[in-house]
Design a protein around this motif. Structure first.
Motif, PDB file in Angstrom:
ATOM      1  N   UNK A   1       5.206 -19.571  -4.376  1.00 37.19           N
ATOM      2  CA  UNK A   1       4.715 -18.445  -3.426  1.00 37.19           C
ATOM      3  C   UNK A   1       4.629 -17.162  -3.683  1.00 37.19           C
ATOM      4  N   UNK A   2       3.670 -16.494  -3.429  1.00 38.78           N
ATOM      5  CA  UNK A   2       3.832 -15.184  -3.992  1.00 38.78           C
ATOM      6  C   UNK A   2       4.441 -14.128  -3.318  1.00 38.78           C
ATOM      7  N   UNK A   3       5.226 -13.303  -3.806  1.00 33.16           N
ATOM      8  CA  UNK A   3       6.262 -12.440  -3.421  1.00 33.16           C
ATOM      9  C   UNK A   3       5.222 -11.350  -2.939  1.00 33.16           C
ATOM     10  N   UNK A   4       5.261 -10.800  -1.666  1.00 34.49           N
ATOM     11  CA  UNK A   4       4.331  -9.713  -1.138  1.00 34.49           C
ATOM     12  C   UNK A   4       4.675  -8.453  -1.770  1.00 34.49           C
ATOM     13  N   UNK A   5       3.739  -7.460  -1.818  1.00 31.35           N
ATOM     14  CA  UNK A   5       4.074  -5.964  -2.173  1.00 31.35           C
ATOM     15  C   UNK A   5       3.376  -5.235  -0.924  1.00 31.35           C
ATOM     16  N   UNK A   6       4.203  -4.644  -0.341  1.00 31.19           N
ATOM     17  CA  UNK A   6       3.739  -3.704   0.960  1.00 31.19           C
ATOM     18  C   UNK A   6       3.675  -2.225   0.705  1.00 31.19           C
ATOM     19  N   UNK A   7       2.662  -1.658   0.899  1.00 29.10           N
ATOM     20  CA  UNK A   7       2.714  -0.373   0.678  1.00 29.10           C
ATOM     21  C   UNK A   7       2.561   0.474   2.020  1.00 29.10           C
ATOM     22  N   UNK A   8       3.448   1.374   2.277  1.00 29.17           N
ATOM     23  CA  UNK A   8       3.267   2.013   3.803  1.00 29.17           C
ATOM     24  C   UNK A   8       3.426   3.538   3.417  1.00 29.17           C
ATOM     25  N   UNK A   9       3.670   4.416   4.166  1.00 29.40           N
ATOM     26  CA  UNK A   9       3.592   5.801   4.008  1.00 29.40           C
ATOM     27  C   UNK A   9       4.399   6.385   2.893  1.00 29.40           C
ATOM     28  N   UNK A  63      13.998 -11.116  -0.371  1.00 29.46           N
ATOM     29  CA  UNK A  63      14.276  -9.507  -0.271  1.00 29.46           C
ATOM     30  C   UNK A  63      13.367  -8.859  -1.175  1.00 29.46           C
ATOM     31  N   UNK A  64      13.085  -7.547  -0.625  1.00 30.82           N
ATOM     32  CA  UNK A  64      12.093  -6.565  -1.265  1.00 30.82           C
ATOM     33  C   UNK A  64      12.777  -5.479  -1.614  1.00 30.82           C
ATOM     34  N   UNK A  65      12.883  -4.839  -2.470  1.00 36.01           N
ATOM     35  CA  UNK A  65      13.454  -3.665  -2.853  1.00 36.01           C
ATOM     36  C   UNK A  65      12.282  -2.659  -2.425  1.00 36.01           C
ATOM     37  N   UNK A  66      12.852  -1.395  -2.030  1.00 33.11           N
ATOM     38  CA  UNK A  66      12.184  -0.298  -1.243  1.00 33.11           C
ATOM     39  C   UNK A  66      11.992   1.016  -2.378  1.00 33.11           C
ATOM     40  N   UNK A  67      10.807   1.176  -2.778  1.00 38.30           N
ATOM     41  CA  UNK A  67      10.727   2.401  -3.698  1.00 38.30           C
ATOM     42  C   UNK A  67      10.019   3.736  -2.932  1.00 38.30           C
ATOM     43  N   UNK A  68      10.743   4.582  -3.168  1.00 43.81           N
ATOM     44  CA  UNK A  68      10.105   5.959  -2.647  1.00 43.81           C
ATOM     45  C   UNK A  68       8.843   6.128  -3.615  1.00 43.81           C
ATOM     46  N   UNK A  69       7.494   6.386  -2.747  1.00 40.91           N
ATOM     47  CA  UNK A  69       6.546   6.341  -3.685  1.00 40.91           C
ATOM     48  C   UNK A  69       6.539   7.855  -4.494  1.00 40.91           C
ATOM     49  N   UNK A  70       7.289   8.883  -3.811  1.00 39.43           N
ATOM     50  CA  UNK A  70       6.874  10.238  -4.526  1.00 39.43           C
ATOM     51  C   UNK A  70       7.741  10.159  -5.703  1.00 39.43           C
ATOM     52  N   UNK A  71       9.180   9.806  -5.779  1.00 36.44           N
ATOM     53  CA  UNK A  71       9.868   9.925  -6.899  1.00 36.44           C
ATOM     54  C   UNK A  71       9.939   8.381  -7.774  1.00 36.44           C
ATOM     55  N   UNK A  72       9.633   7.558  -6.888  1.00 35.71           N
ATOM     56  CA  UNK A  72       9.465   6.085  -7.935  1.00 35.71           C
ATOM     57  C   UNK A  72      10.935   5.431  -7.760  1.00 35.71           C
TER      58      UNK A  72
END
Length: 164
Positions: A1-9, A63-72
């Motif tokens: 199974x590929x673990x998804x990568x989701x990008x949102x705002x 589970x998926x970790x959540x990264x802030x896009x601006x700061x990384x």
């Protein structure tokens, strides 16, 4: 199974890596993990960390970790727990203390919940929430979940919120 990568705002939801361990461990050692049976010693926290990842292989979710896009910077986690320790698939989330109150949990949980319901063909998901965890209860309700008094929980004192 590929673990998804989701990008949102504002967020990228991605597979966890070993680099996530120290912040995860620190949270699990703290009182912030009380809604997950904590605080936890390192060996138990490590088992939870590994469980979050291996579920992708075993069940097609995890589970998926959540990264802030601006700061990384990683701000928390969203995920689905399953397997023999859960009466049914559980949808959960947490944010690290310095990320609380900034809307990350709602944004990440909304995106992951939408993905899960569209991709996993699950009849529904539940969230097991400690009665005293008012923030998580409010978030579950904001996500559209409702209390299900008939559902079983791994900890009988937890409230069960049903999504979908």
């Amino acid at each position: 199974m590929n673990i998804p990568r989701l990008e949102i705002d504002r967020l990228i939801l991605r597979a966890q890596s070993y680099d996530d361990w120290s912040a995860y461990r620190d949270m699990m050692r703290s009182g912030r993990s009380s809604g997950m049976g904590g605080p936890h010693e390192d060996p138990f926290a490590w088992g939870m960390f590994c469980h979050d990842l291996v579920q992708w292989q075993l069940f097609g979710h995890g589970a998926l970790m959540m990264d802030d896009k601006q700061s990384g910077r990683c701000v928390g986690q969203v995920g689905i727990n399953g397997g023999p320790l859960f009466p049914e698939p559980e949808f959960g989330w947490f944010v690290y203390e310095d990320a609380e109150g900034k809307g990350y949990a709602f944004e990440g949980a909304t995106a992951f919940l939408e993905w899960a319901l569209a991709e996993l063909n699950l009849p529904s998901l539940v969230s097991y929430i400690d009665d005293d965890n008012l923030r998580s209860r409010a978030l579950a309700e904001r996500l559209g979940a409702r209390l299900d008094d008939r559902a079983k929980a791994p900890d009988p004192s937890d409230l069960v919120y049903r999504h979908k």
